[in-house]
Design a protein around this motif. Structure first.
Motif, PDB file in Angstrom:
ATOM      1  N   HIS A  53       0.843  -1.206   0.000  1.00  0.00           N
ATOM      2  CA  HIS A  53       0.000   0.000   0.000  1.00  0.00           C
ATOM      3  C   HIS A  53       0.874   1.250   0.000  1.00  0.00           C
ATOM      4  CE1 HIS A  53      -0.080   1.259   4.465  1.00  0.00           C
ATOM      5  NE2 HIS A  53       0.769   0.251   4.397  1.00  0.00           N
ATOM      6  N   SER A  54       1.999   1.156  -0.730  1.00  0.00           N
ATOM      7  CA  SER A  54       2.915   2.294  -0.843  1.00  0.00           C
ATOM      8  C   SER A  54       2.257   3.422  -1.644  1.00  0.00           C
ATOM      9  CB  SER A  54       4.218   1.853  -1.518  1.00  0.00           C
ATOM     10  OG  SER A  54       3.952   1.317  -2.793  1.00  0.00           O
ATOM     11  N   GLY A  55       2.913   4.573  -1.678  1.00  0.00           N
ATOM     12  CA  GLY A  55       2.329   5.750  -2.305  1.00  0.00           C
ATOM     13  C   GLY A  55       1.981   5.565  -3.771  1.00  0.00           C
ATOM     14  N   SER A  56       2.749   4.712  -4.477  1.00  0.00           N
ATOM     15  CA  SER A  56       2.480   4.489  -5.902  1.00  0.00           C
ATOM     16  C   SER A  56       1.185   3.722  -6.157  1.00  0.00           C
ATOM     17  CB  SER A  56       3.651   3.733  -6.546  1.00  0.00           C
ATOM     18  OG  SER A  56       3.882   2.513  -5.860  1.00  0.00           O
ATOM     19  N   MET A  57       0.610   3.148  -5.100  1.00  0.00           N
ATOM     20  CA  MET A  57      -0.658   2.418  -5.224  1.00  0.00           C
ATOM     21  C   MET A  57      -1.863   3.338  -5.015  1.00  0.00           C
ATOM     22  SD  MET A  57      -0.165  -0.871  -5.865  1.00  0.00           S
ATOM     23  CE  MET A  57      -1.687  -1.636  -5.294  1.00  0.00           C
ATOM     24  N   LYS A  58      -1.611   4.622  -4.804  1.00  0.00           N
ATOM     25  CA  LYS A  58      -2.692   5.550  -4.448  1.00  0.00           C
ATOM     26  C   LYS A  58      -3.766   5.624  -5.531  1.00  0.00           C
ATOM     27  CE  LYS A  58      -3.434  10.265  -2.717  1.00  0.00           C
ATOM     28  NZ  LYS A  58      -2.771  11.551  -2.365  1.00  0.00           N
ATOM     29  N   GLY A  59      -5.014   5.746  -5.078  1.00  0.00           N
ATOM     30  CA  GLY A  59      -6.124   5.928  -6.006  1.00  0.00           C
ATOM     31  C   GLY A  59      -6.670   4.619  -6.541  1.00  0.00           C
ATOM     32  N   HIS A  60      -6.910   4.594  -7.858  1.00  0.00           N
ATOM     33  CA  HIS A  60      -7.565   3.452  -8.496  1.00  0.00           C
ATOM     34  C   HIS A  60      -6.833   2.124  -8.271  1.00  0.00           C
ATOM     35  CE1 HIS A  60     -10.317   1.414 -11.076  1.00  0.00           C
ATOM     36  NE2 HIS A  60      -9.469   1.254 -12.072  1.00  0.00           N
ATOM     37  N   PRO A  61      -5.482   2.082  -8.360  1.00  0.00           N
ATOM     38  CA  PRO A  61      -4.799   0.802  -8.132  1.00  0.00           C
ATOM     39  C   PRO A  61      -5.128   0.166  -6.786  1.00  0.00           C
ATOM     40  CG  PRO A  61      -3.295   2.338  -9.160  1.00  0.00           C
ATOM     41  CD  PRO A  61      -4.540   3.125  -8.817  1.00  0.00           C
ATOM     42  N   LEU A  62      -5.006   0.931  -5.698  1.00  0.00           N
ATOM     43  CA  LEU A  62      -5.281   0.348  -4.380  1.00  0.00           C
ATOM     44  C   LEU A  62      -6.759   0.000  -4.234  1.00  0.00           C
ATOM     45  CD1 LEU A  62      -4.144  -0.515  -1.683  1.00  0.00           C
ATOM     46  CD2 LEU A  62      -4.532   1.805  -0.812  1.00  0.00           C
ATOM     47  N   GLU A  63      -7.633   0.804  -4.794  1.00  0.00           N
ATOM     48  CA  GLU A  63      -9.063   0.507  -4.691  1.00  0.00           C
ATOM     49  C   GLU A  63      -9.399  -0.833  -5.359  1.00  0.00           C
ATOM     50  OE1 GLU A  63     -11.265   2.141  -2.804  1.00  0.00           O
ATOM     51  OE2 GLU A  63      -9.460   3.258  -2.211  1.00  0.00           O
TER      52      GLU A  63
END
Length: 417
Positions: A53-63
């Motif tokens: 859940h690093s910063g590069s996963m922010k938004g649509h990827p993590l969702e």
């Protein structure tokens, strides 16, 4: 539940006048339900999700990853299966401690609250994930899904591999999922190979749910665990010296071989599924007398978590060859296909090595060779990907991260459409 074992030689006949011959032995192995009914998973599943859940996963990827994870929660059997969730950025923490799934909605709420921030430390996530998975390993099938979208910038890749080997020694299986285009192909593949699992590629966020589901379907057919292929070779029969054994289905993995105290060779297989795994062995056979000759004996040692029994042994299966002076080849087309699958994988590896050395022309030639091999075995999807990469190199183009990853994936298995 027992073990299904079926050996087949690429050529079942042997020339009695030859002093030395080479044969490939394909060994199909699976958990055998001994019924024609659909596989019924009766052994509890012990699942750990290790999620980036690093910063590069922010938004649509993590969702999409949270949606995929919650989809798995819905498929676990309440009161029977166990789940733990570990998350990592540049640190790692246990989000859901190992527990029997009694309240799925509570677990899903915890996953939904996850947000993205920080760097990436895969090894710390693995360490905590293995600890949580080990808590529920008794009388269960223990599997981890490790997902990341980035390099292990705050961790140590060698530590990752040591954790993968440790997991395998505890009879825990690690599957890896590369998300997007910027993860380290080598390290995730090595973790999966050492951990007895499989590598998956989630090219677009929208594919996360389907890929998690596909992987869950795969592990749901596991019936036996901690399996080892044991084989003894008869006099005048020996293993090839270099890379003598590999798995070629459902995906391709080079397998290490060791010799046990009783002289038999042993290859760790890990989990056995209803889906057949095929092990390809490269043998050299000396001159043998005419008639039918046994050249090897095969057996599988395994654990049955459903019966809470360990160290069980399958029946012993002989491998027999027909030795004749009036030699005519007796070619097995299915074994030939397995040989081509291994060739496709190794040719692609050679192409990658040449590309790393700056030999673009050599890499393109090897990828074209691999594409032709894929066509020979009927794998049109792989042939298309491999030829496309070869053509781009010949045109002076760079291969994108997506090109490189898809090329490696199709070298190991049939491309998932």
């Amino acid at each position: 539940m027992k073990v299904f074992i079926q050996p087949a030689l690429n050529d079942a006949n042997l020339d009695a006048t030859q002093t030395n011959s080479q044969r490939q032995l394909a060994i199909a192995i699976a958990a055998d339900t001994q019924t024609d009914f659909e596989f019924d998973r009766s052994v509890p599943l012990n699942l750990c999700l290790i999620l980036d859940h690093s910063g590069s996963m922010k938004g649509h990827p993590l969702e999409t990853v949270k949606q995929a994870a919650n989809g798995l929660v819905d498929r676990l059997t309440p009161g029977v299966d166990r789940l733990s969730v570990v998350v990592f950025d540049h640190r790692a923490k246990v989000l859901v401690p190992s527990q029997i799934v009694d309240d799925p909605e509570s677990i899903k709420r915890q996953i939904k609250r996850l947000s993205a921030a920080g760097g990436t430390a895969i090894d710390e996530g693995m360490r905590l994930g293995i600890e949580e998975l080990a808590k529920g390993k008794k009388e269960s099938i223990s599997q981890a899904f490790l997902l990341t979208d980035g390099e292990n910038e705050h961790g140590d890749n060698q530590r990752c591999l040591k954790f993968a080997e440790l997991a395998a020694s505890y009879n825990l299986t690690l599957n890896t999922l590369g998300f997007g285009d910027h993860w380290n192909q080598d390290i995730l593949e090595q973790i999966a190979d050492a951990g007895g699992g499989t590598l998956s590629y989630i090219e677009q966020p929208e594919q996360a749910v389907d890929e998690f589901s596909r992987l869950f379907n795969r592990i749901s057919t596991v019936g036996l665990t901690n399996a080892y292929l044991l084989f003894s070779l008869m006099p005048k029969v020996r293993l090839a010296e270099l890379k003598p054994i590999a798995q070629v289905a459902p995906d391709t993995i080079e397998l290490p071989v060791q010799q046990e105290a009783d002289g038999r060779f042993a290859v760790r297989l890990g989990d056995l599924m209803k889906v057949q795994r095929v092990i390809l062995t490269n043998l050299y056979i000396g001159q043998l007398p005419e008639g039918r000759s046994a050249i090897a004996q095969l057996q599988v040692r395994y654990d049955d978590p459903g019966m809470n029994r360990t160290g069980l042994l399958s029946e012993t299966i002989p491998v027999v060859i027909n030795v004749t002076r009036a030699y005519q080849p007796a070619i097995n087309s299915q074994v030939q296909t397995h040989i081509l699958a291994l060739a496709k994988y190794r040719q692609t590896q050679l192409a990658e090595t040449k590309l790393q050395q700056g030999d673009r022309a050599g890499a393109a030639t090897m990828l074209q060779t691999a594409a032709k091999t894929a066509l020979q075995m009927g794998d049109k999807g792989a042939a298309t990907v491999l030829q496309t990469s070869a053509t781009r190199l010949q045109a002076g183009e760079e291969l994108s991260q997506s090109d490189r990853k898809k090329t490696r994936i199709v070298s190991k298995t049939i491309l998932q459409e």
